[in-house]
Design an enzyme around this catalytic site. Structure first.
Site, mmCIF file in Angstrom:
data_model
loop_
_atom_site.group_PDB
_atom_site.id
_atom_site.type_symbol
_atom_site.label_atom_id
_atom_site.label_comp_id
_atom_site.label_asym_id
_atom_site.label_seq_id
_atom_site.Cartn_x
_atom_site.Cartn_y
_atom_site.Cartn_z
ATOM 1 N N GLU A 1 2.717 -8.328 -1.847
ATOM 2 C CA GLU A 1 1.460 -8.939 -1.389
ATOM 3 C C GLU A 1 1.370 -10.441 -1.630
ATOM 4 O O GLU A 1 0.810 -11.164 -0.801
ATOM 5 C CB GLU A 1 0.252 -8.239 -2.048
ATOM 6 N N GLY B 1 0.813 -1.222 0.000
ATOM 7 C CA GLY B 1 0.000 0.000 0.000
ATOM 8 C C GLY B 1 0.843 1.267 0.000
ATOM 9 O O GLY B 1 0.379 2.319 -0.437
ATOM 10 N N GLU C 1 1.743 1.755 -3.529
ATOM 11 C CA GLU C 1 0.489 2.124 -4.200
ATOM 12 C C GLU C 1 0.129 3.583 -3.910
ATOM 13 O O GLU C 1 -0.364 4.297 -4.779
ATOM 14 C CB GLU C 1 -0.638 1.171 -3.769
HETATM 15 N N1 COA Z 1 1.624 -3.710 8.747
HETATM 16 C C1 COA Z 1 1.645 -3.725 10.086
HETATM 17 N N2 COA Z 1 2.772 -3.557 10.798
HETATM 18 C C2 COA Z 1 3.913 -3.375 10.120
HETATM 19 C C3 COA Z 1 3.962 -3.360 8.703
HETATM 20 C C4 COA Z 1 2.742 -3.551 8.015
HETATM 21 N N3 COA Z 1 2.671 -3.511 6.678
HETATM 22 N N4 COA Z 1 5.239 -3.182 8.308
HETATM 23 C C5 COA Z 1 5.979 -3.072 9.439
HETATM 24 N N5 COA Z 1 5.174 -3.191 10.519
HETATM 25 C C6 COA Z 1 5.556 -3.133 11.941
HETATM 26 C C7 COA Z 1 6.218 -4.427 12.393
HETATM 27 O O1 COA Z 1 5.236 -5.394 12.724
HETATM 28 C C8 COA Z 1 6.999 -3.923 13.593
HETATM 29 O O2 COA Z 1 6.098 -3.744 14.670
HETATM 30 P P1 COA Z 1 6.482 -4.293 16.160
HETATM 31 O O3 COA Z 1 7.737 -3.536 16.507
HETATM 32 O O4 COA Z 1 5.303 -3.893 16.981
HETATM 33 O O5 COA Z 1 6.712 -5.750 16.015
HETATM 34 C C9 COA Z 1 7.459 -2.551 13.161
HETATM 35 O O6 COA Z 1 6.576 -2.154 12.135
HETATM 36 C C10 COA Z 1 8.876 -2.520 12.625
HETATM 37 O O7 COA Z 1 8.971 -3.442 11.553
HETATM 38 P P2 COA Z 1 10.072 -4.616 11.487
HETATM 39 O O8 COA Z 1 9.538 -5.696 10.608
HETATM 40 O O9 COA Z 1 10.509 -5.008 12.860
HETATM 41 O O10 COA Z 1 11.274 -3.839 10.759
HETATM 42 P P3 COA Z 1 12.438 -4.492 9.892
HETATM 43 O O11 COA Z 1 13.437 -3.424 9.675
HETATM 44 O O12 COA Z 1 12.891 -5.772 10.474
HETATM 45 O O13 COA Z 1 11.748 -4.859 8.462
HETATM 46 C C11 COA Z 1 10.308 -4.435 6.563
HETATM 47 C C12 COA Z 1 11.254 -3.834 7.636
HETATM 48 C C13 COA Z 1 9.676 -3.278 5.805
HETATM 49 C C14 COA Z 1 11.123 -5.306 5.584
HETATM 50 C C15 COA Z 1 9.239 -5.316 7.259
HETATM 51 O O14 COA Z 1 8.648 -4.544 8.286
HETATM 52 C C16 COA Z 1 8.134 -5.801 6.358
HETATM 53 O O15 COA Z 1 8.359 -6.724 5.574
HETATM 54 N N6 COA Z 1 6.921 -5.217 6.467
HETATM 55 C C17 COA Z 1 5.757 -5.668 5.748
HETATM 56 C C18 COA Z 1 5.843 -5.251 4.300
HETATM 57 C C19 COA Z 1 4.643 -5.759 3.536
HETATM 58 O O16 COA Z 1 4.481 -6.938 3.318
HETATM 59 N N7 COA Z 1 3.804 -4.824 3.092
HETATM 60 C C20 COA Z 1 2.666 -5.131 2.299
HETATM 61 C C21 COA Z 1 1.464 -5.210 3.131
HETATM 62 S S1 COA Z 1 0.064 -5.588 2.139
#
Ligand code: COA
Length: 260
Positions: free
Chosen positions: A135, A112, A115
């Site tokens: 996704e 998103g 997007e």
């Molecule tokens: N939705 C909800 N929470 C999210 C999020 C999302 N899309 N992306 C990150 N967060 C939250 C994590 O759960 C974490 O929360 P917490 O500390 O309460 O556990 C916090 O943000 C930090 O993220 P974290 O994953 O620990 O950071 P990182 O540096 O290890 O990794 C990313 C960074 C961006 C690679 C990883 O957060 C990620 O893959 N996020 C999801 C991306 C995704 O799939 N987006 C599409 C959604 S449809």
């Protein structure tokens, strides 16, 4: 207006809207989407605001996607509603705003988040930015316009690969793909967006609104973009800005558009 998840700040013709949930990497939950809608609507209706910039707070993320915790237990009907409401309230809404909207992509722009950046009129990225539509790694597909806007911006083959692999591209590749227009350091990101906004502001905001409408028409099903261009072109001739722009040229002076 007071917001919980975003900041909105006006200065020198620019409203900068910052998504402000850094502990969740600025993930878009329902209330953030509503707040963004409200702040964008307000800025678009504010005659002082000539350009809107959207960015993320902190140094790590623009927006790391839709908030996964909100839809993990959704069923088919809920999923469809989530996409439809989000598209109407925010993503299509931004694309059709008459005020130019620049995405200042300051870090992760995933799902998103990408997007959202793609719904903006154009994008500028910092060199640490990473972009992708992951996704399918969650068992779902992009639902906020990603399957439509990514191919428009980078071409079908590249979009297919990005979506199927769920991978991320860095800012250099995004620049090569034409997904972003410029890449600079994080410190230079907002200053560059403001500099571009300054150039935009010298021009007729009424004409720019007509140009946005005509360019968008190129991507709308069942709409003939050339016809929209003809209509928009004609509309310009009835505006004070047109009189001022052409008169200034003939008088060999700079145009002074109302409100510029
Ligand atoms: N939705 C909800 N929470 C999210 C999020 C999302 N899309 N992306 C990150 N967060 C939250 C994590 O759960 C974490 O929360 P917490 O500390 O309460 O556990 C916090 O943000 C930090 O993220 P974290 O994953 O620990 O950071 P990182 O540096 O290890 O990794 C990313 C960074 C961006 C690679 C990883 O957060 C990620 O893959 N996020 C999801 C991306 C995704 O799939 N987006 C599409 C959604 S449809």
């Amino acid at each position: 207006m007071n917001y919980e998840n975003i900041l909105s700040h006006y200065q020198n013709g620019i409203t900068t809207i910052t998504i402000n949930r850094p502990s969740k990497l600025n993930a878009l939950n329902k209330s953030t989407i509503q707040e963004l809608h409200d702040a964008l609507d307000e800025a678009n209706n504010d005659s002082e605001t000539k350009v809107i910039i959207i960015t993320g707070s902190g140094e790590k993320a623009f927006v790391a996607g839709a908030d996964i915790s909100e839809f993990a237990d959704f069923n088919v009907e809920d999923g469809g509603k989530l996409a439809a409401q989000g598209q109407a309230l925010l993503f299509d809404f931004i694309e059709h705003l008459s005020t130019p909207v620049i995405a200042a992509v300051n870090g992760f722009a995933l799902g998103g988040g990408l997007e959202l950046a793609m719904a903006c009129h154009f994008r500028v990225a910092s060199d640490n930015a990473k972009m992708g539509l992951p996704e399918v790694s969650l068992g779902v597909i992009p639902g906020y316009g990603g399957t439509q806007r990514l191919p428009q911006l980078v071409g079908k083959g590249r979009a297919m690969e990005m979506v199927m692999t769920a991978g991320m591209i860095d800012s250099t590749q995004a620049l090569n793909y034409g997904l972003v227009n410029h890449v600079v350091t994080q410190e230079e990101l907002l200053p560059l967006c403001e500099k571009i906004a300054g150039k935009i502001m010298l021009n007729s905001s009424v004409a720019i609104a007509e140009a946005i409408r005509a360019i968008n028409a190129n991507y709308e099903d069942g709409v003939n973009g050339f016809d929209v261009e003809i209509e928009s072109f004609g509309n310009c001739f009835g505006t004070e800005d047109f009189t001022e722009g052409t008169t200034a040229f003939l008088e060999k002076r700079k145009a002074n558009f109302p409100g510029a």
